[in-house]
Design an enzyme around this catalytic site. Structure first.
Site, PDB file in Angstrom:
ATOM      1  N   ARG A  47       0.829  -1.224   0.000  1.00 29.31           N
ATOM      2  CA  ARG A  47       0.000   0.000   0.000  1.00 29.31           C
ATOM      3  C   ARG A  47       0.857   1.265   0.000  1.00 29.31           C
ATOM      4  O   ARG A  47       0.387   2.329  -0.395  1.00 29.31           O
ATOM      5  CB  ARG A  47      -1.015  -0.033   1.157  1.00 29.31           C
ATOM      6  CG  ARG A  47      -1.983   1.129   1.205  1.00 29.31           C
ATOM      7  CD  ARG A  47      -3.312   0.818   1.912  1.00 29.31           C
ATOM      8  NE  ARG A  47      -3.152   0.007   3.098  1.00 29.31           N
ATOM      9  CZ  ARG A  47      -2.695   0.451   4.275  1.00 29.31           C
ATOM     10  NH1 ARG A  47      -2.366   1.709   4.419  1.00 29.31           N
ATOM     11  NH2 ARG A  47      -2.573  -0.370   5.305  1.00 29.31           N
ATOM     12  N   TYR A  99     -16.134  15.363 -16.075  1.00 28.44           N
ATOM     13  CA  TYR A  99     -16.482  13.955 -15.857  1.00 28.44           C
ATOM     14  C   TYR A  99     -17.514  13.844 -14.737  1.00 28.44           C
ATOM     15  O   TYR A  99     -17.343  14.429 -13.659  1.00 28.44           O
ATOM     16  CB  TYR A  99     -15.217  13.157 -15.523  1.00 28.44           C
ATOM     17  CG  TYR A  99     -15.522  11.729 -15.185  1.00 28.44           C
ATOM     18  CD1 TYR A  99     -16.064  10.886 -16.148  1.00 28.44           C
ATOM     19  CD2 TYR A  99     -15.319  11.226 -13.910  1.00 28.44           C
ATOM     20  CE1 TYR A  99     -16.389   9.586 -15.842  1.00 28.44           C
ATOM     21  CE2 TYR A  99     -15.631   9.922 -13.601  1.00 28.44           C
ATOM     22  CZ  TYR A  99     -16.176   9.099 -14.571  1.00 28.44           C
ATOM     23  OH  TYR A  99     -16.498   7.810 -14.258  1.00 28.44           O
ATOM     24  N   ASP A 171      -7.144  17.423 -16.135  1.00 29.99           N
ATOM     25  CA  ASP A 171      -7.503  16.027 -16.392  1.00 29.99           C
ATOM     26  C   ASP A 171      -7.220  15.803 -17.880  1.00 29.99           C
ATOM     27  O   ASP A 171      -7.916  16.327 -18.752  1.00 29.99           O
ATOM     28  CB  ASP A 171      -8.976  15.786 -16.046  1.00 29.99           C
ATOM     29  CG  ASP A 171      -9.394  14.331 -16.243  1.00 29.99           C
ATOM     30  OD1 ASP A 171      -8.764  13.629 -17.066  1.00 29.99           O
ATOM     31  OD2 ASP A 171     -10.372  13.894 -15.596  1.00 29.99           O
ATOM     32  N   LYS A 196      -8.470   4.373 -19.346  1.00 30.85           N
ATOM     33  CA  LYS A 196      -8.892   4.744 -20.694  1.00 30.85           C
ATOM     34  C   LYS A 196      -7.728   4.550 -21.680  1.00 30.85           C
ATOM     35  O   LYS A 196      -7.293   3.438 -21.864  1.00 30.85           O
ATOM     36  CB  LYS A 196      -9.430   6.182 -20.690  1.00 30.85           C
ATOM     37  CG  LYS A 196     -10.372   6.495 -19.506  1.00 30.85           C
ATOM     38  CD  LYS A 196     -11.698   5.748 -19.562  1.00 30.85           C
ATOM     39  CE  LYS A 196     -12.552   5.881 -18.307  1.00 30.85           C
ATOM     40  NZ  LYS A 196     -12.866   7.223 -17.862  1.00 30.85           N
TER      41      LYS A 196
HETATM   42  C1  LIG Z   1     -13.304   7.861 -16.721  1.00 32.84           C
HETATM   43  C2  LIG Z   1     -12.832   9.211 -16.388  1.00 32.84           C
HETATM   44  C3  LIG Z   1     -12.437   9.533 -15.086  1.00 32.84           C
HETATM   45  C4  LIG Z   1     -12.565   8.544 -13.940  1.00 32.84           C
HETATM   46  O1  LIG Z   1     -11.706   7.460 -14.095  1.00 32.84           O
HETATM   47  P1  LIG Z   1     -12.004   5.997 -13.494  1.00 32.84           P
HETATM   48  O2  LIG Z   1     -10.767   5.249 -13.845  1.00 32.84           O
HETATM   49  O3  LIG Z   1     -13.241   5.482 -14.149  1.00 32.84           O
HETATM   50  O4  LIG Z   1     -12.198   6.163 -12.024  1.00 32.84           O
HETATM   51  C5  LIG Z   1     -11.958  10.807 -14.851  1.00 32.84           C
HETATM   52  N1  LIG Z   1     -11.876  11.721 -15.839  1.00 32.84           N
HETATM   53  C6  LIG Z   1     -12.256  11.448 -17.097  1.00 32.84           C
HETATM   54  C7  LIG Z   1     -12.147  12.510 -18.143  1.00 32.84           C
HETATM   55  C8  LIG Z   1     -12.756  10.188 -17.419  1.00 32.84           C
HETATM   56  O5  LIG Z   1     -13.155   9.933 -18.669  1.00 32.84           O
END
Ligand SMILES: *Cc1c(COP(=O)(O)O)cnc(C)c1O
Length: 373
Positions: A47, A99, A171, A196
């Site tokens: 962790r 998001y 982001d 993603k």
């Molecule tokens: C999917 C997504 C997130 C969150 O990510 P997870 O891995 O699903 O927790 C944050 N920002 C954007 C732009 C996303 O598409």
């Protein structure tokens, strides 16, 4: 070195004990220490940190040109850590189009933590300035945004943040470090949902925060991750690291396909609007062309009509699959208003497309037949 070369080698030194070229997955949760807990090998407990996570962090920091990175169990794990690093009494500015679960986090959780938040149209610099308060500590950007593909001027908003003594976070999930490197435009923190594009195969979950400079904030985030427990598992770290190797190739193809699909959709009579920053008609095209090297594989459309017409369109696709998430090799389509549920700010006729790596002709043919009733 060019990004195409860096994605292949970042975090990829051969395993010192065996010479293995492909990195090993260290599943051990615990590491030998001395009798009075003396650090013998640099690791104690999974962790805190683990050699496989370390490789991914080294890679993500290298790809974004940051000094260090921390990987989390999910993009939301990274999001929450960034917010929890703020002191009670702070104020955060969010973009209106963001998001969905980042929006839930700032609406539902920030008040409980004594943190104020406001949402602004981040494309409007005057609105961002007006939203500043004496206690503004963070300006959150998401560009391109999910799902409306809005473009924020990273350099301009970062400058506003810095004048106010606040941090600028981007982001960068939709662009990936291959298409956009926010530190070059003045940002201080970069966030990825590595679930993603970085992972890229719809089979791993993770998140990442990259820091431009490794200061006290790094130690704070490291401690937070350890206590909150949202740490990226060794296996998921390994899968993301594996995904990164082909990221540059994939982003090039995603971008070519994204542009081809966007152009084809713009010609379809049944489509009211296409939101794709690569189209010259997109409001943010000029800024996107400055801060991105290509425009990626994400786009959204407004279908003529309303909720029913959009859902009807999504029900007729054969090659695209109806599913949430994005950034994988396969093309996905999703009616965001129903996916986001009550409180969604997505227009009822909006469909979001994650354009995959198939041949663009096949994707376009599928969308054409879906557009016909
Ligand atoms: C999917 C997504 C997130 C969150 O990510 P997870 O891995 O699903 O927790 C944050 N920002 C954007 C732009 C996303 O598409």
């Amino acid at each position: 070195m060019k990004i195409e070369t860096r994605v292949v080698h970042a975090g990829g030194t051969p395993d010192p004990s065996t010479g293995a070229i492909a990195p090993p997955i260290h599943l051990s949760t615990t590491f030998e220490h001395g009798p009075a807990t003396e650090d013998l090998h640099g690791y104690l407990y999974v962790r805190d940190k683990n050699p496989t996570q370390d490789r991914l962090e080294e890679a993500m920091a290298a790809l974004e040109d940051g000094e260090d990175a921390l990987v989390f169990a999910s993009g939301m794990g990274a999001t929450i850590a960034a917010l929890q690093a703020l002191e009670a009494g702070s104020h955060v500015i969010f973009p209106e189009d963001v998001y969905v679960h980042a929006r839930v986090a700032h609406r539902e959780f920030l008040p409980k933590w004594g943190i104020e938040a406001s949402a602004v149209d981040a494309r409007d610099l005057a609105a961002v300035r007006r939203a500043l308060r004496p206690n503004t500590k963070l300006i959150w950007m998401e560009t391109p945004s999910n799902p409306r593909m809005e473009i924020t001027d990273i350099a301009a908003v970062s400058a506003i943040a810095h004048e106010a003594g606040a941090l600028a976070l981007v982001d960068n999930t939709f662009a990936s470090p291959v298409l956009q490197r926010p530190f070059e435009h003045g940002a201080d923190l970069v966030l990825h949902s590595t679930t993603k594009y970085c992972g890229g195969h719809s089979d791993t979950q993770g998140g990442c925060l990259v820091l431009k400079t490794r200061g006290a904030l790094y130690d704070k985030l490291f401690h937070l991750r350890m206590i909150l427990g949202a740490v990226c598992s060794p296996f998921n770290s390994w899968l993301v690291l594996r995904g990164l190797r082909s990221l540059a190739c994939r982003m090039q193809r995603h971008s070519e396909n994204g542009l081809a699909v966007a152009r084809a959709l713009a010609e379809m009579e049944q489509v009211e609007t296409v939101f794709y920053p690569g189209l010259p008609t997109h409001r943010g095209h000029g800024i996107a062309a400055r801060q991105m090297s290509a425009f990626g594989g994400m786009l959204s459309i407004l279908v003529k009509g309303g909720w029913d017409e959009a859902v009807g369109f999504a029900s007729r696709v054969k090659l695209f699959q109806n599913a949430t998430s994005l950034g994988g090799v396969e093309s996905l389509i999703e009616h965001r208003a129903s996916a986001e549920g009550p409180g969604s700010t997505s227009p009822p006729n909006l469909l979001r497309l994650s354009v995959g790596l198939e041949h663009a002709d096949d994707l376009i043919a599928d969308l054409r037949q879906a557009a016909e009733r």
